[in-house]
Design a protein around this motif. Structure first.
Motif, PDB file in Angstrom:
ATOM      1  N   GLY A  58     -16.802  -9.667  -6.653  1.00  0.00           N
ATOM      2  CA  GLY A  58     -17.476 -10.150  -5.454  1.00  0.00           C
ATOM      3  C   GLY A  58     -16.767  -9.761  -4.170  1.00  0.00           C
ATOM      4  N   ILE A  59     -16.139  -8.573  -4.157  1.00  0.00           N
ATOM      5  CA  ILE A  59     -15.394  -8.141  -2.967  1.00  0.00           C
ATOM      6  C   ILE A  59     -16.021  -6.882  -2.382  1.00  0.00           C
ATOM      7  N   ASP A  60     -15.647  -6.570  -1.139  1.00  0.00           N
ATOM      8  CA  ASP A  60     -16.248  -5.457  -0.404  1.00  0.00           C
ATOM      9  C   ASP A  60     -15.974  -4.118  -1.086  1.00  0.00           C
ATOM     10  N   PHE A  61     -16.953  -3.240  -1.001  1.00  0.00           N
ATOM     11  CA  PHE A  61     -16.845  -1.908  -1.599  1.00  0.00           C
ATOM     12  C   PHE A  61     -17.334  -0.871  -0.606  1.00  0.00           C
ATOM     13  N   GLU A  62     -16.596   0.212  -0.474  1.00  0.00           N
ATOM     14  CA  GLU A  62     -17.029   1.339   0.360  1.00  0.00           C
ATOM     15  C   GLU A  62     -16.786   2.639  -0.403  1.00  0.00           C
ATOM     16  N   ARG A  63     -17.607   3.616  -0.107  1.00  0.00           N
ATOM     17  CA  ARG A  63     -17.473   4.928  -0.756  1.00  0.00           C
ATOM     18  C   ARG A  63     -17.363   5.999   0.308  1.00  0.00           C
ATOM     19  N   ILE A  64     -16.384   6.889   0.152  1.00  0.00           N
ATOM     20  CA  ILE A  64     -16.251   8.034   1.051  1.00  0.00           C
ATOM     21  C   ILE A  64     -16.416   9.295   0.223  1.00  0.00           C
ATOM     22  N   GLN A  65     -17.373  10.137   0.615  1.00  0.00           N
ATOM     23  CA  GLN A  65     -17.552  11.436  -0.041  1.00  0.00           C
ATOM     24  C   GLN A  65     -16.639  12.432   0.673  1.00  0.00           C
ATOM     25  N   PHE A  66     -15.585  12.873  -0.004  1.00  0.00           N
ATOM     26  CA  PHE A  66     -14.624  13.788   0.620  1.00  0.00           C
ATOM     27  C   PHE A  66     -15.191  15.204   0.631  1.00  0.00           C
ATOM     28  N   THR A  67     -15.168  15.826   1.808  1.00  0.00           N
ATOM     29  CA  THR A  67     -15.663  17.183   2.006  1.00  0.00           C
ATOM     30  C   THR A  67     -14.669  17.941   2.882  1.00  0.00           C
ATOM     31  N   PRO A  68     -14.725  19.280   2.891  1.00  0.00           N
ATOM     32  CA  PRO A  68     -13.761  20.038   3.700  1.00  0.00           C
ATOM     33  C   PRO A  68     -13.799  19.722   5.189  1.00  0.00           C
ATOM     34  N   ASP A  69     -14.957  19.255   5.706  1.00  0.00           N
ATOM     35  CA  ASP A  69     -15.053  18.983   7.153  1.00  0.00           C
ATOM     36  C   ASP A  69     -14.770  17.519   7.502  1.00  0.00           C
ATOM     37  N   LEU A  70     -14.367  16.726   6.516  1.00  0.00           N
ATOM     38  CA  LEU A  70     -14.041  15.311   6.779  1.00  0.00           C
ATOM     39  C   LEU A  70     -12.750  15.218   7.593  1.00  0.00           C
ATOM     40  N   PHE A  96     -11.419   0.109   5.776  1.00  0.00           N
ATOM     41  CA  PHE A  96     -11.265  -1.347   5.917  1.00  0.00           C
ATOM     42  C   PHE A  96     -12.186  -2.054   4.930  1.00  0.00           C
ATOM     43  N   THR A  97     -11.805  -2.010   3.679  1.00  0.00           N
ATOM     44  CA  THR A  97     -12.561  -2.631   2.599  1.00  0.00           C
ATOM     45  C   THR A  97     -11.586  -3.041   1.513  1.00  0.00           C
ATOM     46  N   SER A  98     -12.069  -3.741   0.510  1.00  0.00           N
ATOM     47  CA  SER A  98     -11.185  -4.162  -0.588  1.00  0.00           C
ATOM     48  C   SER A  98     -11.100  -3.120  -1.690  1.00  0.00           C
ATOM     49  N   ILE A  99     -12.243  -2.507  -2.021  1.00  0.00           N
ATOM     50  CA  ILE A  99     -12.234  -1.434  -3.013  1.00  0.00           C
ATOM     51  C   ILE A  99     -12.849  -0.197  -2.376  1.00  0.00           C
ATOM     52  N   LEU A 100     -12.069   0.884  -2.360  1.00  0.00           N
ATOM     53  CA  LEU A 100     -12.507   2.134  -1.755  1.00  0.00           C
ATOM     54  C   LEU A 100     -12.646   3.192  -2.837  1.00  0.00           C
ATOM     55  N   LEU A 101     -13.829   3.777  -2.948  1.00  0.00           N
ATOM     56  CA  LEU A 101     -14.033   4.914  -3.838  1.00  0.00           C
ATOM     57  C   LEU A 101     -13.874   6.187  -3.019  1.00  0.00           C
ATOM     58  N   ALA A 102     -12.805   6.921  -3.277  1.00  0.00           N
ATOM     59  CA  ALA A 102     -12.556   8.197  -2.605  1.00  0.00           C
ATOM     60  C   ALA A 102     -13.090   9.294  -3.523  1.00  0.00           C
TER      61      ALA A 102
END
Length: 310
Positions: A58-70, A96-102
Motif C-alpha cells: 500500500g505504498i507509492d510506486f513510480e516508474r521511470i523508463q530510462f532512455t538515452p535522452d533522459l 520521490f516515491t517509496s518504490i521506484l521501478l528504474a
C-alpha cells in the motif's frame, strides 16, 4: 515463520507464479534497506514484481523508463521559475516515491545513471545546493536486458555496488506457464491486489532484522568469503566493504523472515551469489555475470564453513 512477511509473500504470489524464492530475496533486500537489480529478458515479470510489492504494501510506486535522452533532472526534479512572482519553486521528480521501478536502467547515459547514486546510498536528493530527504521506505528495483546491448551503457562499478542484490526471474516451467495463462483468462490479478501490510510494518521489520544475532564465527565467515574475492587471479577487483555489510544485513533479514532471531551459515551461503557476484570485476571475461557466479560458488566450496551449533 514470520506470519506477516509470509502474508506479504503469499499476496505477491497471487500475481507472480512460481518465483517464490526470487520474491523472498526481493523482500529480503527491502527489509535489509537495500535495492535490487533484475537482469532478465523482457516479459518475465520484472515490472509486475515491482508493482505487486508496492500494491501489497500500500505504498507509492513510480516508474521511470530510462532512455538515452533522459536527464538527471527528469529523475530528481528541478527548480522552475514562476513567471508571475519571479520566484523559483521545486517540482519533485519521480524519485520521490517509496518504490521506484528504474526500467532498462542501462539505456540511460552514465551522467543520468549517476543521478541515482546519491538517492540510492544516502536516501536524499540535492538540487541547486538544497538537500531533500526521500520517503522511508525507499526501494529501487532496476531492470536490464542481458541480451540486447545495442544503445546501452554498462552500469559503472559505483552504480552496481549500490544494488544490494542482483536477481533473475528466469522463464517459468511449463506447468507454471499454464497457470499464468489460466490466470490471464480470469482478468488482471494485479488490479485486484489489496494491501496486506503498510510502510510502518516494513520499518518495524527492518528494526527487528537489525537486532537478529550474528555469531562472531559467522562474521569471520563473511570476511573469509570476501577476502577470497580479493586474492584471485581471475578477479580484477574484489568485493568492497559495502558488499560485506550487504551480505550481513541480508543474512539478518532472511533469518528474520524465516522466524529466527539468529543467523546460520546456510543463510550466508544462500545469499552469497545474489549479493556478491555482481560486485566482482572479472579479468578477461568482459564481466559476464555467469563467470562471477561461478567464482563465488568456487569460493563457497573452498572456504571452511563454521560448524559450531548456532
Amino acid at each position: 515463520m514470520n506470519n506477516k512477511t509470509d502474508l506479504f509473500k503469499a499476496n505477491i504470489g497471487k500475481v507472480i507464479v512460481g518465483k517464490d524464492h526470487v520474491v523472498e530475496l526481493a523482500l529480503c533486500a527491502l527489509i535489509a534497506n537495500g535495492h535490487v537489480l533484475l537482469e532478465d529478458v523482457p516479459g518475465t515479470g520484472k515490472t509486475v514484481l515491482a508493482k505487486s510489492i508496492a500494491a501489497s504494501a500500500g505504498i507509492d510506486f513510480e516508474r521511470i523508463q530510462f532512455t538515452p535522452d533522459l536527464l538527471p533532472t527528469d529523475i530528481t526534479g528541478l527548480n522552475i521559475v514562476n513567471i508571475k512572482d519571479g520566484e523559483f519553486s521545486f517540482h519533485k521528480g519521480p524519485i520521490f516515491t517509496s518504490i521506484l521501478l528504474a526500467d532498462e536502467i542501462n539505456r540511460a547515459t552514465p551522467r543520468t545513471q549517476a543521478g541515482l547514486l546519491e538517492c540510492m546510498e544516502e536516501r536524499q536528493v540535492t538540487v541547486d545546493g538544497v538537500t531533500r530527504k526521500l520517503p522511508d521506505p525507499f526501494f529501487v528495483i532496476a531492470t536490464q536486458n542481458p541480451i540486447e546491448t545495442a544503445g546501452t551503457f554498462p552500469l559503472p562499478e559505483a552504480q552496481l555496488d549500490r544494488f544490494m542484490m542482483k536477481l533473475s526471474m528466469g522463464f517459468p516451467s511449463q506447468d507454471e506457464e499454464k497457470k499464468i495463462l489460466e490466470r490471464a483468462m480470469t482478468g488482471d490479478k494485479l488490479k485486484e491486489l489489496n494491501a496486506v501490510v503498510d510502510a510502518g510494518d516494513i520499518l518495524e521489520w527492518r528494526q527487528k532484522a537489525f537486532e537478529v544475532k550474528v555469531h562472531e564465527q559467522l562474521l569471520m565467515y563473511i570476511t573469509d568469503i570476501v577476502k577470497a574475492t580479493r586474492s584471485r587471479f581471475d578477479v580484477a577487483a574484489g568485493v568492497s566493504p559495502r558488499g560485506s555489510i550487504a551480505l550481513l544485513r541480508c543474512a539478518q533479514a532472511l533469518a528474520f523472515m524465516r522466524g529466527r532471531d539468529y543467523v546460520v551459515p546456510e543463510d550466508i551461503k544462500e545469499l552469497a551469489v545474489p549479493v556478491l557476484a555482481h560486485r566482482l570485476s572479472i579479468t578477461h571475461t568482459f564481466g559476464k555475470s555467469s563467470s562471477s557466479e561461478d567464482i563465488i560458488n568456487k569460493i563457497l566450496n573452498e572456504v571452511p564453513v563454521p560448524t559450531e551449533e548456532f
